[in-house]
Write an enzyme that holds these catalytic residues in place. Structure first.
Site, PDB file in Angstrom:
ATOM      1  N   HIS A   1       0.834  -1.203   0.000  1.00 10.91           N
ATOM      2  CA  HIS A   1       0.000   0.000   0.000  1.00 10.91           C
ATOM      3  C   HIS A   1       0.870   1.255   0.000  1.00 10.91           C
ATOM      4  CE1 HIS A   1      -3.183  -2.878   1.376  1.00 10.91           C
ATOM      5  NE2 HIS A   1      -3.892  -2.138   0.541  1.00 10.91           N
TER       6      HIS A   1
ATOM      7  N   HIS B   1       1.108   1.391  -5.736  1.00 14.03           N
ATOM      8  CA  HIS B   1      -0.244   0.810  -5.810  1.00 14.03           C
ATOM      9  C   HIS B   1      -1.251   1.881  -6.220  1.00 14.03           C
ATOM     10  CE1 HIS B   1      -3.962  -1.210  -4.775  1.00 14.03           C
ATOM     11  NE2 HIS B   1      -4.227  -0.289  -3.870  1.00 14.03           N
TER      12      HIS B   1
ATOM     13  N   ASP C   1      -8.930  -1.450  -8.035  1.00 13.24           N
ATOM     14  CA  ASP C   1      -8.211  -1.625  -6.772  1.00 13.24           C
ATOM     15  C   ASP C   1      -7.629  -3.026  -6.625  1.00 13.24           C
ATOM     16  OD1 ASP C   1      -7.247  -0.905  -4.256  1.00 13.24           O
ATOM     17  OD2 ASP C   1      -9.082  -1.548  -3.249  1.00 13.24           O
TER      18      ASP C   1
ATOM     19  N   HIS D   1      -7.187   6.999  -2.923  1.00 13.51           N
ATOM     20  CA  HIS D   1      -7.998   5.978  -2.251  1.00 13.51           C
ATOM     21  C   HIS D   1      -7.278   5.259  -1.118  1.00 13.51           C
ATOM     22  CE1 HIS D   1      -5.770   2.945  -4.519  1.00 13.51           C
ATOM     23  NE2 HIS D   1      -6.352   2.026  -3.775  1.00 13.51           N
ATOM     24  N   ASP D   2      -5.944   5.282  -1.070  1.00 13.66           N
ATOM     25  CA  ASP D   2      -5.207   4.628   0.020  1.00 13.66           C
ATOM     26  C   ASP D   2      -4.194   5.565   0.672  1.00 13.66           C
ATOM     27  OD1 ASP D   2      -6.255   2.092   0.416  1.00 13.66           O
ATOM     28  OD2 ASP D   2      -5.111   1.191  -1.219  1.00 13.66           O
TER      29      ASP D   2
END
Length: 823
Positions: free
Chosen positions: A551, A555, A720, A591-592
């Protein structure tokens, strides 16, 4: 499961003490076996004193009486958690020997949870005096997180202080039952154990016994309802809920409806009140209405229960539905109640005029539904009646009325399924693959799930930290040649993100992001400069953790690439609006952000501040999107939304939030099944009827806000977790990285003595092929089949088939590694 070698258990035996301080005290507490000893006659349920036996201190066990129930207490077990065997530890140890309790001592914090789960001690005494040597409160929370600790008494030993005492709330909030101020005197420790055994331990034993009572109620075929003195529904068993047509738990905490009574029922209410207000049960027949409005005739027994202060504290109603052929005649009788209560000091003297007439019975004696007024239950019905699931259940209930028995039973099973909270999540039984079941449960749960695995040690490269040697590009025209070459074919699915990672020294997001955003004209839509966009990318990428194996910003760049690829497909371009494209690209980028390299379950178990902030629900996903907006809005140099109109910004913001939250795996099957049922199936049905006429209908259906939201959620979900659909070498590298991140989490959970959420990802016992096969089988295949049916992605599906065969081949050869051994 055994205890560590540092744990010593004393045998069950009787000890004699001639010491002056160890004066013999013989008390009836839970102990080894009944013996002839002196007991306190003043304690409830204890026998008369008997002569001492040569001064020997003995403790015996006595049966515990709980209402009409009597049961036997096993020998009490005590766990002492001390970092060193000092005088306080020895004091409790000798006190346990004196009382005849089984005693276990451990000095190693990491063995405590294992030992407790093996022995299931009644009392745990934790040394809270030296926080530098042992974090007692964290240890207590860890024990309380185990489902076996619900009835365990946990005592914290604290220092004796001269200054003013502080509040005990943090101490109690950690899960401690009580505290013990340090006193190594054996008799002081002995007396503390006696108080615990006769007090908290015995109370917890009674609470455990309640499980059997509730089991009997749950399995009873008679409908049973329990209300408070104020007629608040406290309990309704499944038979009652089924009889009345309510869902599980729907009635709990609700006040019984206040319904006007017709004149014929007035005498009935008077008869009921005349019984229950003088501590007598009432039994008779009356009419009531089910949830769907149908009238039914019931044989009812209402029993008042005397509680604290000799007053009525509960009403128990036992109901049987009468045969439909019975005449509508009401017969009543009063019966003196002889039910056991929690206080036998006196009978009920407080005859309240409104005990039953306006609430408990009145709701059951109405024959005409039109007479209902604004009661609490009526308000509940008015709120729920519009829910689609409620309409479905009511239709099924109505269909059951005149159906044959086999049909009724089948519909009952349908209702049981509809009443579950996870309608879209698969349910696994004992025949399912345990490995796959555990993997699915672990990825979809914020709670604890157990896994199993095979032997494997991952040898993967350590990713270097984020480098500052590479200058941030001023614009796309300022990109170094090596990086420009690496992102040359970024529009292709087989684009090599790892080559870009190396070329950019672990900063692929800003370079890929600038080119992708330029291709989609993001600056024009957002009305921001390329300088602002570049600063925003730099800020976002700096908040990804380069130390995470998986992560990290690579990514994020990979998900951004997949999202951009999907947006370039014809079907998506025809369906989504301009603002949808912008939202999707921004959501993929952030998103992360600030991902700690740990799962939601880990954060919840560790009591992380993010888990506390977000109430253990979608913790990371909520944090990612909230932080992204916070960082963007607090700095004008990075604020890409600054020039947007208010309404456009709010629409864009809501869409970004919705997409990021959709990446949470607990809602995976819900999102996929909604997409299949709301997008795939209607498309198939319309296209198969009259293709020419249905074309406009299809476009109109896909353009609705609801359909576009489903498509965007599905798109970011596929982006994802698209690793299994990448070229084989990329797929293998991603598998190595995610496995290493999960291995690291398992290592830390063991180090911190936290519950191991995913035991399958133990670096010494893991089969990477098995984990990949299970992940593809249960998460990827169906989702990408549905996505491919909508978007048309033959190249992705070919990669998916190839990669699955690769992992399957390794597993069939009993290999646990990423690659086969060199030949």
């Amino acid at each position: 499961m055994g205890c560590a070698p540092s744990i010593h258990t004393s045998e069950n035996r009787t000890f004699s003490h001639s010491d002056g301080e160890d004066e013999d005290v013989d008390v009836d507490v839970p102990g080894p076996a009944p013996r002839s000893i002196q007991r306190w006659s003043t304690a409830p349920g204890l026998v008369e004193p008997q002569p001492r036996d040569n001064g020997a201190s003995k403790v015996s066990v006595a049966d515990v009486q709980f209402g009409p129930m009597r049961f036997h207490q096993d020998q009490l077990q005590v766990l002492l958690v001390f970092t060193k065997e000092d005088s306080q530890c020895n004091g409790f140890h000798r006190a346990c020997e004196k009382a005849g309790f089984k005693c276990t001592v451990t000095k190693e914090v990491q063995t405590v949870l294992t030992c407790f789960q093996d022995k299931l001690h009644d009392i745990i005494i934790i040394d809270h005096r030296y926080p530098r040597q042992m974090d007692a409160e964290t240890l207590c929370r860890s024990i309380r997180s185990s489902k076996f600790s619900e009835n365990t008494v946990i005592v914290g030993v604290v220092r004796r202080v001269d200054k003013e005492e502080s509040s005990l709330m943090p101490f109690l909030a950690a899960g401690f039952t009580r505290r013990f101020i340090e006193n190594p005197n054996v008799m002081a420790c002995y007396n503390e154990l006696l108080q615990l055994a006769c007090g908290e331990v015995r109370s917890q034993l009674k609470l455990r016994a309640c499980n059997s009572v509730f089991t009997a109620l749950e399995k009873s075929q008679e409908a049973i309802e329990i209300t408070s003195e104020d007629h608040i529904i406290q309990y309704a068993n499944p038979a009652f809920e089924s009889t009345m047509g309510y869902q599980s738990g729907e009635l709990i905490g609700k006040e019984l409806a206040q319904v006007p009574i017709n004149e014929k029922k007035g005498d009935l209410l008077d008869a009921i009140n005349s019984c229950v207000t003088v501590d007598k049960e009432w039994q008779g027949v009356y009419h009531t209405q089910k949830k769907n409005g149908d009238n039914i005739q019931q044989n009812v027994k209402i029993i008042p229960v005397i509680g604290q202060g000799g007053k009525i504290r509960h009403y128990v109603s036992i109901i049987r539905v009468c045969n439909g052929n019975n005449k509508v005649e009401t017969t009543t009788e009063c019966v003196q109640t002889d039910s056991q209560t929690d206080n036998q000091a006196g009978k009920h003297k407080d005859r309240r005029k409104h005990s039953m007439d306006a609430k408990a019975v009145s709701s059951r004696t109405s024959d005409v539904s039109s007479q209902r007024r604004h009661s609490s239950l009526a308000r509940i019905h008015s709120m729920m009646i519009e829910a689609p699931i409620t309409k479905v259940i009511n239709i099924i209930n109505a269909a059951q009325e005149n159906s044959p028995v086999p049909v009724t039973e089948a519909l009952n099973r349908v209702l049981d399924i509809l009443r579950t909270t996870e309608l879209y999540s698969p349910q696994f039984n004992a025949q399912d693959d345990p490995h796959a079941t555990d993997l699915v449960g672990g990825l979809m749960s914020d709670g604890l799930r157990r896994f199993s695995g095979n032997e494997y040690i991952l040898a993967t490269k350590n990713l270097p930290p984020l480098s500052n040697n590479l200058a941030t590009p001023v614009s796309l025209h300022d990109v170094p040649p090596r990086i420009a070459l690496a992102i040359e074919n970024e529009e292709q699915w087989d684009f090599d993100i790892f080559e870009l990672e190396v070329a950019t020294q672990n900063r692929p997001l800003i370079y890929l992001g600038l080119k992708t955003f330029a291709r989609f004209g993001m600056c024009e839509f957002l009305q921001c400069s390329e300088t602002t966009l570049r600063s925003w990318f730099q800020m976002i990428e700096s908040n990804y953790h380069s130390s995470n194996p998986y992560h990290n910003s690579t990514h994020a760049a990979d998900v951004l690439h997949a999202t951009a690829y999907f947006l370039s497909r014809d079907k998506i371009k025809e369906t989504l609006d301009r603002i949808d494209e912008v939202a999707a690209l921004i959501a993929a980028t952030v998103h992360d952000v600030d991902h700690p390299g740990r799962t939601n379950s880990f954060l919840c178990n560790a009591g992380n501040q993010l888990a506390v902030l977000y109430n253990d629900t979608a913790v990371l996903e909520s944090h990612h999107v909230a932080l992204a907006f916070q960082l963007t809005l607090e700095n004008d140099q990075c604020n890409i939304f600054k020039q947007m109109e208010r309404n456009d910004y709010r629409t864009l913001r809501q869409s970004i939030i919705d997409m990021v939250l959709a990446t949470e795996m607990t809602k995976h099957f819900e999102h996929v099944n909604k997409f299949i049922n709301s997008i795939n199936k209607p498309l198939t049905a319309q296209e198969s009827e009259e293709p020419d006429r249905s074309l406009e209908d299809i476009k109109a259906m896909l353009k609705t806000p609801e359909s576009r939201a489903l498509i965007k959620r599905m798109m970011i979900k596929c982006a994802d977790v698209s690793n299994p659909c990448r070229p084989l070498e990329h797929c293998i590298e991603w598998a190595a990285r995610i496995s290493e991140e999960y291995f690291s989490q398992t290592d830390e959970e063991k180090q911190l003595d936290l519950p191991v959420v995913m035991p399958v990802f133990d670096r010494n016992t893991c089969s990477i092929p098995k984990s990949q096969i299970s992940f593809i089988d249960y998460f990827i295949t169906d989702m990408f089949d549905a996505w491919d049916a909508f978007v048309d992605l033959p190249n992705l599906m070919q990669h998916l088939d190839d990669n699955f065969r690769y992992w399957k081949g390794l597993d069939e050869k009993k290999l646990r590694s990423l690659r086969p051994p060199p030949e």
